[in-house]
Design a protein around this motif. Structure first.
Motif, PDB file in Angstrom:
ATOM      1  N   GLY A  75       0.735  -1.410   0.169  1.00 36.65           N
ATOM      2  CA  GLY A  75      -0.453  -0.277  -0.096  1.00 36.65           C
ATOM      3  C   GLY A  75       0.801   1.349  -0.162  1.00 36.65           C
ATOM      4  O   GLY A  75       0.382   2.091  -0.156  1.00 36.65           O
ATOM      5  N   ARG A  76       2.329   0.696  -0.119  1.00 38.58           N
ATOM      6  CA  ARG A  76       2.622   2.457  -0.237  1.00 38.58           C
ATOM      7  C   ARG A  76       3.383   2.768  -1.430  1.00 38.58           C
ATOM      8  O   ARG A  76       2.888   1.894  -1.862  1.00 38.58           O
ATOM      9  CB  ARG A  76       4.061   1.964   0.917  1.00 38.58           C
ATOM     10  CG  ARG A  76       4.370   1.804   2.554  1.00 38.58           C
ATOM     11  CD  ARG A  76       3.597   3.046   3.712  1.00 38.58           C
ATOM     12  NE  ARG A  76       3.835   3.782   3.677  1.00 38.58           N
ATOM     13  CZ  ARG A  76       5.012   3.331   4.505  1.00 38.58           C
ATOM     14  NH1 ARG A  76       5.252   2.496   5.475  1.00 38.58           N
ATOM     15  NH2 ARG A  76       6.270   4.888   4.243  1.00 38.58           N
ATOM     16  N   ASN A 199       1.420   2.407  -6.683  1.00 39.80           N
ATOM     17  CA  ASN A 199       1.028   2.562  -5.569  1.00 39.80           C
ATOM     18  C   ASN A 199       1.310   0.979  -5.596  1.00 39.80           C
ATOM     19  O   ASN A 199       1.238  -0.072  -6.292  1.00 39.80           O
ATOM     20  CB  ASN A 199       0.013   2.631  -5.701  1.00 39.80           C
ATOM     21  CG  ASN A 199      -0.736   2.082  -4.039  1.00 39.80           C
ATOM     22  OD1 ASN A 199      -0.919   0.913  -3.990  1.00 39.80           O
ATOM     23  ND2 ASN A 199      -0.992   2.648  -3.159  1.00 39.80           N
ATOM     24  N   SER A 360      -1.980  10.631  -4.111  1.00 33.00           N
ATOM     25  CA  SER A 360      -1.903   9.926  -4.874  1.00 33.00           C
ATOM     26  C   SER A 360      -1.041   9.846  -5.653  1.00 33.00           C
ATOM     27  O   SER A 360       0.057   9.471  -5.799  1.00 33.00           O
ATOM     28  CB  SER A 360      -3.226   8.890  -5.360  1.00 33.00           C
ATOM     29  OG  SER A 360      -2.957   8.170  -6.165  1.00 33.00           O
ATOM     30  N   ALA A 365       0.456   6.759  -3.239  1.00 34.86           N
ATOM     31  CA  ALA A 365      -0.479   6.179  -1.938  1.00 34.86           C
ATOM     32  C   ALA A 365      -0.827   7.567  -1.246  1.00 34.86           C
ATOM     33  O   ALA A 365      -0.549   8.525  -0.947  1.00 34.86           O
ATOM     34  CB  ALA A 365      -0.197   5.493  -0.958  1.00 34.86           C
ATOM     35  N   PRO A 366      -2.456   7.076  -1.369  1.00 33.44           N
ATOM     36  CA  PRO A 366      -2.719   5.164  -1.399  1.00 33.44           C
ATOM     37  C   PRO A 366      -3.647   5.576  -3.185  1.00 33.44           C
ATOM     38  O   PRO A 366      -2.848   6.567  -3.421  1.00 33.44           O
ATOM     39  CB  PRO A 366      -4.433   5.601  -1.142  1.00 33.44           C
ATOM     40  CG  PRO A 366      -4.590   7.874  -0.972  1.00 33.44           C
ATOM     41  CD  PRO A 366      -3.523   8.007  -0.800  1.00 33.44           C
TER      42      PRO A 366
END
Length: 441
Positions: A75-76, A199, A360, A365-366
């Protein structure tokens, strides 16, 4: 979406206590673009999003990264490009269970070939001699001399002989390269593997592992101070006295921010005393990367965030969006500051429209909200001069149903939604069946 004027203009004058929920101005009425004040136009959604991007751009510097093992990087956002250190796959291997062969050994009508020692996955294969076929497992190395694999189900018999036997097998004609995964056919050493800003989901982490990479450099999660304001707002669980409401914004935004990978420092609910709010923001500002407030950003008489921001490099303006028109942006004691309206739906829509997409784009991220096209299950009206964001549910038949009205206090409708429906500025009415852009939640 149609771009309106990009000038920094003050927001519309609203009654800060008119809503049934949080302070910060009512932005639910269908108003013309000129309602924000004589001689001024609201800023477009795109222009305000770009302003937020510019505000946070410095936080994406190279000094704000960290190295993590792959298992902790889910998720990073990837901080820099990654080049493949090896070929993937690193050697030619079989795509199927079958027989490794020289394609020139098999005429058009097929032929019988002598079976030699099998090649299991992980073994280094001996060169394949002319006129022979080697049983080979999926993923096993193609032996030198072989250039194709015949799947086991096409062989006669369609089973492997016992190891050590001197059996023959009849195989049909095949072409050079059939069922062979060549070295580097996925990615070659020295080629780009992943771009900075990607991501990191399961697929991306799996690729890095396949390339032998054990650690990855990612953007650090931002630390955000979240401050809810309003004399009328009390913590859930407290006695609900007349004129008071429970705070939904703190939980709503904290959950959205944590889901987006942010570290959230949640301050106690601030009263409408500007000195108290200023002191609280000043106390926490040195420890955070970003300050986000809810409420107190319109032009009413008790807009505490506006008052607390006196002397700071902060601008309050109106964006041509419903809900979420009143906005604040700038720096408080040098720390990036974003002020959202006080109604619950307004503040969440503001987060989704401005902060989440910028995070983002800058940090990977996200992950962006998936954007799809869907057909309206019912007609809808929208103020022509505003980008309206309605809550809805995407149905199995590909249509999207509206949940609740345009009101920015309708938390129950928000909770029963799985999508945000976009009605761009310039759209006044759409019929049932009209196609719209939808962001799935």
């Amino acid at each position: 979406m149609h771009r309106t004027d990009n000038r920094h203009a003050p927001g519309a004058s609203h009654n800060p206590r008119a809503s049934q929920t949080h302070s910060g101005g009512s932005d639910t009425g269908h108003q013309s673009p000129g309602h924000q004040g004589a001689g001024h136009q609201a800023r477009s959604v795109e222009a305000h999003r770009e302003s937020v991007r510019e505000l946070l751009a410095d936080l994406a510097g190279t000094g704000r990264t960290e190295q993590l093992p792959l298992r902790e990087a889910l998720g990073r956002g990837l901080a820099a490009d990654i080049t493949a250190p090896v070929d993937l796959p690193p050697f030619a291997n079989s795509q199927m269970d079958g027989f490794a062969v020289r394609s020139t050994d098999i005429p058009d009508g097929g032929t019988d070939l002598r079976v030699v020692a099998p090649i299991p996955a992980g073994a280094v294969a001996a060169p394949l001699q002319p006129g022979t076929a080697a049983p080979i497992m999926t993923g096993a190395m193609i032996p030198p001399g072989a250039d194709a694999v015949v799947p086991i189900e096409k062989a006669v018999p369609d089973s492997f002989p016992r190891p050590g036997s001197t059996a023959s097998v009849r195989l049909p004609a095949t072409e050079n390269g059939m069922y062979v995964r060549t070295a580097g056919s996925d990615v070659r050493a020295g080629e780009p593997a992943l771009a900075g800003g990607t991501n990191l989901g399961p697929g991306q982490l799996g690729l890095l592992a396949a390339l032998g990479i054990t650690q990855v450099t990612v953007h650090r999660n931002l630390k955000v101070l979240l401050a809810t304001t309003g004399d009328e707002v009390v913590e859930p669980g407290s006695p609900l006295e007349p004129g008071k409401i429970y705070d939904a914004n703190g939980t709503l935004l904290e959950a959205a921010m944590r889901q987006a990978g942010l570290e959230v420092l949640r301050a106690a609910i601030s009263t409408d005393n500007p000195e108290e709010l200023t002191a609280m923001l000043r106390k926490h500002a040195p420890a955070v990367d970003l300050i986000v407030t809810t409420g107190g950003v319109s032009k009413g008489a008790y807009e505490v965030v506006r008052q607390a921001a006196g002397g700071q490099d902060i601008e309050f303006l109106h964006v041509a969006m419903q809900p979420g028109g009143p906005q604040g942006i700038g720096k408080f004691d040098g720390v990036p500051f974003v002020g959202f309206p006080g109604n619950p739906v307004s503040c969440l829509v503001s987060f989704e429209m401005f902060l989440r997409p910028v995070l983002s784009a800058l940090f990977g991220a996200p992950a962006p909200r998936p954007a799809i096209r869907a057909r309206l299950a019912e007609p809808v009206e929208s103020p022509a001069g505003k980008h309206q964001v309605r809550r809805g549910t995407v149905l199995p038949d590909g249509t999207v149903r509206l949940e609740g009205g345009p009101g920015s206090h309708l938390v129950h409708a928000l909770a029963n939604s799985n999508a945000l429906i976009h009605l761009p500025a310039g759209t006044s009415a759409l019929a049932a069946g009209a196609e719209v852009e939808v962001w799935t939640l």
